[in-house]
Design an enzyme around this catalytic site. Structure first.
Site, short mmCIF file in Angstrom:
data_model
loop_
_atom_site.label_atom_id
_atom_site.label_comp_id
_atom_site.label_asym_id
_atom_site.label_seq_id
_atom_site.Cartn_x
_atom_site.Cartn_y
_atom_site.Cartn_z
N GLY A 40 0.85 -1.20 0.00
CA GLY A 40 0.00 0.00 0.00
C GLY A 40 0.88 1.24 0.00
O GLY A 40 1.94 1.27 0.62
N GLY A 42 -0.58 4.58 0.27
CA GLY A 42 -1.34 5.77 0.66
C GLY A 42 -0.57 6.55 1.70
O GLY A 42 0.66 6.44 1.81
N ALA A 44 -0.31 6.21 4.90
CA ALA A 44 0.44 5.36 5.83
C ALA A 44 1.58 4.64 5.12
O ALA A 44 2.73 4.68 5.57
CB ALA A 44 -0.50 4.37 6.51
N GLY A 45 1.27 4.01 4.00
CA GLY A 45 2.26 3.19 3.30
C GLY A 45 3.41 4.02 2.75
O GLY A 45 4.58 3.66 2.90
N HIS A 266 -20.70 8.47 6.28
CA HIS A 266 -20.46 9.91 6.18
C HIS A 266 -21.77 10.60 5.84
O HIS A 266 -22.45 10.22 4.91
CB HIS A 266 -19.42 10.19 5.11
CG HIS A 266 -18.85 11.57 5.22
ND1 HIS A 266 -19.58 12.68 4.91
CD2 HIS A 266 -17.64 12.00 5.64
CE1 HIS A 266 -18.83 13.75 5.13
NE2 HIS A 266 -17.65 13.37 5.57
N SER A 284 -17.29 17.33 1.34
CA SER A 284 -16.54 17.43 2.59
C SER A 284 -17.41 17.86 3.77
O SER A 284 -18.29 18.71 3.67
CB SER A 284 -15.42 18.45 2.42
OG SER A 284 -14.90 18.78 3.69
N ARG A 330 -20.05 12.57 12.89
CA ARG A 330 -20.61 11.98 11.68
C ARG A 330 -21.71 10.97 11.95
O ARG A 330 -22.73 10.94 11.26
CB ARG A 330 -19.50 11.30 10.89
CG ARG A 330 -18.53 12.31 10.37
CD ARG A 330 -17.35 11.68 9.70
NE ARG A 330 -16.58 12.74 9.07
CZ ARG A 330 -15.43 12.55 8.45
NH1 ARG A 330 -14.91 11.36 8.38
NH2 ARG A 330 -14.81 13.55 7.90
N ARG A 434 -14.93 7.56 13.89
CA ARG A 434 -13.78 8.42 13.68
C ARG A 434 -14.23 9.86 13.52
O ARG A 434 -15.20 10.14 12.83
CB ARG A 434 -13.02 7.99 12.43
CG ARG A 434 -11.83 8.87 12.12
CD ARG A 434 -11.06 8.37 10.92
NE ARG A 434 -11.82 8.44 9.68
CZ ARG A 434 -12.05 9.55 9.01
NH1 ARG A 434 -11.59 10.72 9.43
NH2 ARG A 434 -12.73 9.52 7.87
N LEU A 440 -6.39 11.25 8.25
CA LEU A 440 -5.12 11.67 7.68
C LEU A 440 -4.07 11.71 8.79
O LEU A 440 -2.93 11.31 8.61
CB LEU A 440 -5.27 13.04 7.02
CG LEU A 440 -6.33 13.13 5.93
CD1 LEU A 440 -6.31 14.51 5.28
CD2 LEU A 440 -6.11 12.07 4.86
#
Lengths: 636, 234, 254
Positions: A40, A42, A44-45, A266, A284, A330, A434, A440
């Site tokens: 991955g 992204g 993190a990766g 969401h 958003s 959310r 979350r 992020l």
């Protein structure tokens, strides 16, 4: 077996500092002798790959996209949280920590969340140094905006493209290391098996998506940074190719899957418009800073919104939650949209509510709104063909993020030694819900500032024998991949992969979506194996395995969703309390809010795989709270 | 050479050539002043020899550099897309001038060869006389050598095809410059929210001036016949 | 029920990089105008698959205009006819009943076809690897507010950083030049104080760009006209002058 979370001892605020000192180190000269696989690319990766390579490790990074820059982190719009307290409004590491634990409805691991809040400020520093063009005010200093679930402004943003900018920052760092030779990048390569040798994760088997070639890669440790499983629902805000495959294949090799029922819906997405729909588009959450959510008061009011007078509108979030108003978390916003639509008060009685900017435009002017949200408004207009400056937006909740994931300890290592899991793919920091702009933060915290330390501790303390890809376990895994591919191609049935995926998605959305019941989940648990059966007998996968074949790629992913979906529903059924995004209708307060059952469910539910048609075993990691004492979450 | 350097070389030589054209135009304007004026200017230039040779050599080098670089860029650009699109882009916003740069350029090269042969070589090297037969106000007819003025005059007055080719060539040069000038500035990195649109207009204006001013001399001679010539000598 | 239209699609089909390709005709019937272009292709692919055919390969992922994965040339226009819009956000309401659409892959020597409409854009990654970064390592960063950045510079950097790396600029350029992509990268970093350290960055990226076989920029500005993120050609100008300055500095330092 018991789950050891390896939370360091000592006071909460000192745990990470103490742990960093206690961990074993790999001598700088020895780091180059270790090879680490990162799956991955992204937030993190990419951040992990770059940071590990900077330290001197040999990194192999894999992604199924054609470029690491395209990972789905790129689509995050709103922002990234940090406890900088630049607006001087009372923020602190402790408050960010507290808000995140509370936002997660007391189902996350306090120590992990505290560490997340601690490193949040370094992330902003790091990103600015990489050239991330965060929004600034006229004095040239960084600007902040508010996000759901917090009463301070702590969200840093780059227009409506924060995820893109952060990912490009990480991608640039990754490129720097690729150029240097520390990272070898494998784009268009999909991980299809985890290889475990002597109880340690020692490599992966991948398929080259261009040539179809099945290849093995060995390493001293494997890091999964493969994102979430939202696409199990077919319709979600995830990219088309997001999948659970890497995590699921690791699960089938022994890694526990934690809290799969924690999915985030969401509240502000563009509503579904037809059967052919392939994905849902998020607007958003930052829009809720200025947009007001409402529906007609009357059932069956089909007048256009402009003709519904003020006193016949129900601004239901402002009415029910006066202190947070439109900025409730959310899960709360989503559930309330569902309620009003269940009452047939949605737009035209359907599944949509209004998000109205009329007041904000009157107050701030159209130009100011355009400067803040112009790109989002343009996107809305491109998709729906209506102008949101003149008409209120129509929105509805959609699957967006998954808090559940592979179980990891404080070091972000799963129960399988050597297998580390970071970013959305693990379960650790968000509990049952979350908060906006925290994904992020977590992805980059894990990649930049956690895994580079903790993996050293593993490598320095584990006994790692030399293995190569000729090892029988690799050969066995390769054979499994080939066999599964052949099986998928040989069925030659009458239904396409997408067709069956849509059927699964509907079952999951209806029974394991915004609100869940024992009856519905029981039904889903009956239906999913039937759909799986149908898939393995009647799916049609055209083409061959020895070439570029997108149908085959999808088929493999859907096959895993069909197994995973069952575990998700089982987890949702077993957790008979409501918490965060997991709402069991049987467990609610008199006011219709999620009601936790701390006595019985203050734990992480980690599932152990026992074979496809066998019930997985539940392992519980008890959650204890030292700093944030669980209370009924209230945003009133 | 790097692509950007190549482009900058192309732009620099192009801009210098525009400068040269400006000088050339200034000289040509002496044609309006009659034979003595124009020949005087030509003589003045000739007197600069051998220094002029240096300038001519530099000019030749400019042309050659510009042409070779342009051809190189063009061939590379062709090679960068070996398989062309089947459909043509209906939403193209590319100007005709930019689209046709290689073709206008090649046409200008053809013209340049013709020009060198007809004027520069004919007079400067071959020392061809510029005979013109003119009708004086008193009615008498006289043939005399008007020098370079005569060659130029005869070529515009007594060959419509020649004049037409010249005028077309001037328009093509103007068209080439209308993209080239602004493009060269962009290639050197000049870009400004307010001034770039002005530069683009200026570029078109320079092109227009080149086309109109050069052509006007030829057309003036063709139409107004200021010295009343009735035939050319050669 | 919303309006439907019928279309004739002529799609470039090519089995692999080394096999010749050609246009194949497909009838797209009863296409709901509320569909996105890619959803229309999904529908066609479902029909092809059930008909024992090989579905049309096309790259796509986020379908919300940000990942830069998708992109085909529709009637000669990269990402189709709508301005400032990626293919995935192009909706069928932009087409008329009875239209014929010629659908081709990005065409450039530097973007070889992998299959059908899928091309290999890794050349763009390699350009970024040649210099598209600031060089800061994890942990080295100073406090974020150490350097204030004028809002105007930061905004301009963001305009350039909005590039999604889809390659439409290359596809649209008559010369298959990648200058807009590289220019955007140069501006993004060059406008920020944090990005101004490395004096060879542009030279290195341009060297790589040239080595990949992209064409030369002739300032036709087709790239800007096509860019789904409205990246401006002033970024190319900035790259041109930065490159010149770097060349001079390089000469001075050597």
């Amino acid at each position: 077996m018991s789950l050891d979370s390896k939370i360091p001892s000592g006071p909460m605020a000192q745990k990470w500092t103490k742990h960093r000192f206690d961990m074993k180190l790999v001598n700088p000269a020895n780091k180059r002798k270790y090879k680490i696989i990162v799956v991955g690319s992204g937030l993190a990766g990419a951040s992990a790959s770059a940071s590990l390579s900077e330290l001197g490790y040999n990194v192999n990074c894999f992604c199924f996209q054609d470029s690491p820059r395209r990972a789905h982190s790129i689509a995050a719009q709103g922002g990234i949280n940090a406890a900088k307290n630049y607006p001087n409004d009372g923020d602190s590491v402790h408050r960010l920590f507290y808000d995140t634990v509370k936002g997660g409805d007391y189902r996350s691991r306090e120590a992990n969340v505290h560490r997340l809040a601690e490193v949040s400020n370094s992330i902003i520093d790091q990103c600015v140094a990489q050239g991330v063009p965060f929004a600034r005010d006229y004095s040239g200093y960084l600007d902040n905006r508010s996000f759901g679930g917090a009463q301070v402004s702590r969200t840093f943003f780059a227009r409506g493209q924060t995820g893109q900018q952060l990912l490009i920052g990480a991608y640039n760092s990754l490129n720097k290391e690729i150029a240097k030779g520390g990272v070898k990048m494998f784009p268009r390569t999909e991980m299809l098996e985890l290889v475990v040798i002597d109880g340690q994760a020692r490599g992966i088997v991948v398929r080259n998506l261009i040539t179809g070639k099945v290849e093995s890669h060995s390493a001293d440790a494997v890091i999964l940074a493969t994102g979430g499983y939202g696409n199990a629902f077919f319709l979600s805000t995830n990219a088309m190719n997001c999948n659970v495959t890497a995590a699921w294949r690791a699960h089938k090799k022994g890694a526990f899957f934690a809290n799969p029922c924690y999915t985030q819906i969401h509240p502000t997405c563009i509503p579904v418009h037809g059967e052919y729909q392939s994905k849902l588009t998020l607007m958003s959450e930052s829009l809720r800073n200025d947009g007001r959510v409402w529906v007609p008061k009357k059932v069956g009011d089909t007048r256009p919104p402009s003709q519904i007078p003020e006193n016949e509108r129900d601004y239901y979030l402002e009415r029910r939650y006066p202190s947070f108003g439109n900025l409730v978390p959310r899960d709360v916003a989503s559930r309330n949209a569902k309620y009003v639509c269940d009452e047939k008060r949605g737009v035209n009685g359907g599944l949509a509510v209004y998000l109205d900017f009329e007041d904000a435009i009157k107050r701030l002017g159209e130009d100011s709104i355009r400067a803040k949200y112009g790109n989002l408004f343009d996107m809305y207009q491109r998709i729906t063909d209506t102008n949101p400056y003149q008409n209120p937006m129509q929105i509805f909740p959609a699957i967006h993020y998954t808090m559940g994931g592979l179980w990891v300890d404080y070091n972000l290592m799963s129960n399988l030694p050597g297998l580390h899991v970071i970013g959305e793919a693990n379960f650790s920091d968000h509990g049952a819900n979350r908060l906006g702009a925290s994904a992020l933060m977590q992805g980059l915290a894990d990649g930049y500032f956690v895994i580079p330390y903790t993996i050293g501790n593993y490598l320095a303390s584990a006994k790692l024998d030399k293995v190569d890809t000729q090892h029988s376990e690799f050969k066995k895994a390769e054979a499994e991949v080939k066999q599964r591919t052949e099986k998928l191609l040989s069925i030659n049935g009458k239904r396409t992969v997408d067709d069956i995926h849509k059927e699964l998605g509907k079952v999951l959305w209806n029974h394991c979506g915004m609100s869940r019941t024992e009856k519905g989940l029981t039904e889903a648990l009956k239906k999913i194996p039937e759909i799986r059966e149908e898939f393995w007998n009647n799916v049609k996968v055209p083409g061959s395995g020895a070439s570029f074949n997108q149908s085959l790629e999808r088929a493999g992913r859907v096959a895993d969703f069909l197994e995973f979906g069952e575990t998700m529903c089982l987890d949702a059924l077993t957790r008979s309390e409501s918490c965060g995004g997991h709402f069991r209708e049987e467990s609610q307060t008199d006011e219709g809010e999620a009601k936790r059952d701390d006595e019985n469910f203050s734990h992480v539910a980690a599932w152990e795989f026992n074979g496809v048609d066998n019930k997985p075993t539940l392992h519980k990691e008890k959650l204890t709270f030292e700093e944030c004492l669980p209370s009924q979450r209230s945003y009133k | 050479m790097q692509s950007i350097c190549k482009k900058q070389l192309l732009g620099l030589t192009g801009l210098l050539l525009v400068g040269f054209l400006g000088g050339h135009l200034g000289g040509n304007l002496f044609l309006f002043g009659g034979a003595d004026s124009f020949n005087g200017y030509a003589q003045h230039l000739a007197n600069l020899r051998p220094g002029l040779l240096l300038i001519e050599g530099a000019l030749g080098l400019l042309f050659i550099t510009h042409i070779i670089t342009a051809l190189n860029v063009w061939f590379e650009n062709q090679a960068a897309r070996p398989i062309k699109y089947i459909a043509t882009n209906q939403n193209s916003e590319q100007s005709l001038a930019s689209k046709t740069m290689p073709y206008t350029g090649l046409f200008i090269l053809l013209y340049l060869i013709w020009h060198l042969f007809n004027y520069t070589y004919a007079f400067g090297i071959n020392h061809q006389p510029g005979l013109l037969t003119i009708k004086l106000p008193n009615g008498t007819v006289e043939t005399k050598d008007f020098g370079l003025y005569g060659i130029v005059y005869a070529s515009f007055k007594f060959s419509i095809l020649n004049t037409l080719f010249y005028v077309i060539a001037m328009c093509v040069i103007g068209f080439h410059i209308s993209h080239g000038f602004a493009s060269a500035l962009q290639t050197f990195g000049f870009s400004h929210k307010k001034y770039t649109p002005i530069v683009e207009k200026l570029s078109k204006l320079i092109g227009l001036i080149v086309a109109v001013a050069f052509s006007s001399i030829a057309l003036y001679i063709l139409i107004f016949n200021p010295i009343n010539a009735i035939s050319g000598g050669n | 029920m919303s309006k439907t239209i019928n279309l004739t699609l002529k799609v470039w089909r090519q089995a692999g990089a080394d096999t010749p390709g050609k246009l194949e005709t497909y009838n797209a019937t009863n296409i709901d105008v509320e569909m996105s272009f890619l959803e229309m292709l999904d529908v066609i692919n479902e029909e092809i698959a059930l008909d024992d055919g090989d579905p049309i390969a096309f790259d796509n992922d986020c379908r919300e205009g940000i990942c830069g994965t998708c992109g085909v040339v529709v009637n000669g226009s990269p990402h189709g006819p709508q301005k400032s819009t990626t293919l995935c956000q192009l909706h069928m309401r932009k087409f008329n009943d009875g239209d014929t659409l010629i659908i081709e892959p990005w065409r450039a020597k530097a973007f070889p076809v992998i299959k059908d409409l899928v091309v290999d854009r890794s050349a763009l990654d390699r350009i970024s690897q040649a210099g598209g970064y600031t060089g800061v390592k994890t942990g080295q960063a100073p406090e974020a507010h150490t350097i204030a950045v004028p809002k105007a510079d930061s905004d301009k950097a963001m305009d350039a950083a909005a590039c999604i790396g889809c390659g439409a600029c290359v596809a649209a350029c008559p010369n298959a030049s990648a200058m807009l992509y590289v220019g955007a990268k140069v501006s993004h970093l060059g406008l920020l104080p944090q990005g101004k350290l490395d004096c060879d960055r542009v030279i290195n990226m341009v060297n790589q760009m040239d080595a990949e076989g992209f064409g030369n920029c002739t300032n036709t500005y087709e790239c800007e006209a096509t860019c789904p993120k409205d990246i401006n050609v002033s970024n190319i100008a900035r790259m041109n002058r930065t490159h010149l300055v770097e060349k001079i500095i390089q000469r001075k330092n050597s």
